[in-house]
Design an enzyme around this catalytic site. Structure first.
Site, mmCIF file in Angstrom:
data_model
loop_
_atom_site.group_PDB
_atom_site.id
_atom_site.type_symbol
_atom_site.label_atom_id
_atom_site.label_comp_id
_atom_site.label_asym_id
_atom_site.label_seq_id
_atom_site.Cartn_x
_atom_site.Cartn_y
_atom_site.Cartn_z
ATOM 1 N N HIS A 71 19.196 50.311 70.460
ATOM 2 C CA HIS A 71 17.977 49.793 71.069
ATOM 3 C C HIS A 71 18.167 48.376 71.598
ATOM 4 C CE1 HIS A 71 14.655 52.773 70.040
ATOM 5 N NE2 HIS A 71 15.782 53.356 69.652
ATOM 6 N N VAL A 75 18.749 47.944 76.409
ATOM 7 C CA VAL A 75 17.639 47.284 77.110
ATOM 8 C C VAL A 75 18.133 46.096 77.928
ATOM 9 C CG1 VAL A 75 15.392 46.146 76.846
ATOM 10 C CG2 VAL A 75 15.982 48.105 75.405
ATOM 11 N N GLY A 77 21.129 44.579 77.335
ATOM 12 C CA GLY A 77 22.531 44.409 76.996
ATOM 13 C C GLY A 77 22.663 44.012 75.536
ATOM 14 N N SER A 81 18.574 40.584 71.666
ATOM 15 C CA SER A 81 17.194 40.316 72.079
ATOM 16 C C SER A 81 16.193 41.151 71.286
ATOM 17 C CB SER A 81 17.023 40.567 73.581
ATOM 18 O OG SER A 81 17.444 41.873 73.930
ATOM 19 N N ASP A 248 20.060 64.901 60.447
ATOM 20 C CA ASP A 248 21.030 65.942 60.111
ATOM 21 C C ASP A 248 20.595 66.594 58.803
ATOM 22 O OD1 ASP A 248 23.156 67.477 59.244
ATOM 23 O OD2 ASP A 248 24.683 65.959 59.577
#
Length: 329
Positions: A71, A75, A77, A81, A248
């Site tokens: 995530h 977004v 890189g 952030s 899983d």
């Protein structure tokens, strides 16, 4: 389980990093192996020790850290952030409110600030922590370069257009991955991250419909009936938003190739998982990975390297935060 170390040859690393220069990772060349060898020799040990300690108390930590990295990198890189707190930051977006693992990153950073103040970026801590999480969960031990800088901006508005929705079609996923310099092969390999971790019931509720009495029945024919029945028991209509199920169902806390075997058994949790086996463009790869765990680990090492070099910030574009949750003042 024996841990395998995958080491990139200098020739292969140069080829991979050179190929990345054609995509949105203009400063990936600033990365280097053992980047902190002189400035903070114990950096990688501190991060791994923190992840190992946290995982020994909470086996869900590896899955949380791996998802947190995805995530972040997808977004703005790989610039940490997603770790920044505040109104209208990436972290505040509804797609990110269920993320976890922040406390592990913060704990590692606090120790690093004691021994090597203002030296190791939060972006590197996150990348290393996710890498180590895979190894601790039984996956391959791999090398990744470091030297990332932390981003100064974080906007919630940038999240939704850059994160795969579980209802995406194959073409939609391919388009998003391609925009990050990732191939169809990378899509299949990196989806294997779902071999660990868990998800909230709402993430796959679109595969079911409720009748007048609230009973859920599957509307997605690609899912195994017995597995669908099991999911409806764990996630009945009106279930609490805090309830989660393992990605899983077989080896929930082990990083292995069981995910691909699950797909072949029509036990993919998300529609975006199941489509990897039903689409002719990726079916053969799923079969190959299901039958050869070493192949999965080898391919994972390469695709993970590409993921962790997306949009890396250079000196002029980023900083070394003192706290991972707040940009430097």
């Amino acid at each position: 389980m024996e841990t395998k170390l995958f080491v990139f040859s200098p020739k292969l690393l140069i080829l991979l990093l050179f190929s990345l220069s054609a995509f949105p990772s203009p400063s990936s060349s600033s990365l280097a192996f053992n980047f902190y060898g002189a400035s903070c020799p114990s950096a990688e040990f501190i991060v791994k020790n923190t992840v190992r300690s946290a995982s020994s108390f909470d086996p869900t930590i590896p899955g949380k850290l791996l998802r947190l990295l995805f995530h972040d990198c997808m977004v703005e890189g790989c610039d940490a952030s997603v770790l920044l707190q505040g109104n209208d930051t990436e972290r505040s977006d509804p797609a990110n409110t269920s993320l976890g693992g922040f406390s592990v990153i913060n704990a590692a950073k606090r120790v690093l600030e004691i021994f090597c103040p203002e030296t190791v970026s939060c972006a590197d801590v996150l990348a290393l922590a996710a890498r180590d999480a895979v190894e601790i969960a039984g996956g391959p031990a791999i090398q990744i370069p470091t030297g990332r800088r932390d981003g100064r901006a974080s906007m919630a508005s940038a999240v939704r257009f850059n994160i795969i929705d579980t209802s995406f079609t194959m073409d939609e996923m391919m388009k998003l991955f391609s925009s990050k310099g990732l191939s169809l092969d990378d899509l299949v390999i990196l989806s294997g991250a779902h071999t660990i971790g868990s998800s909230h019931c709402s993430a796959f509720s679109d595969r079911f419909e409720a009748d007048s009495k609230g009973k859920l029945t599957p509307i997605d024919s690609s899912i195994d009936k017995a597995y669908a029945s099991e999911l409806t028991k764990k996630c009945p209509s009106g279930v609490s938003s805090s309830v989660t199920v393992n990605n899983d169902p077989e080896t929930s806390f082990l990083f292995d190739n069981q995910y691909y075997r699950n797909l072949m058994a029509h036990k993919g949790l998300f529609q975006s998982d199941s489509i990897l086996f039903t689409d002719k463009r990726t079916k053969k790869m799923v079969e190959d990975l299901a039958n050869d765990q070493n192949l999965f680990f080898e391919r994972w090492a390469r695709s993970f390297l590409k993921l962790t070099t997306i949009g890396v910030k250079s000196d002029g574009e980023g900083e070394i935060r003192r706290s991972c949750e707040v940009a430097n003042g």
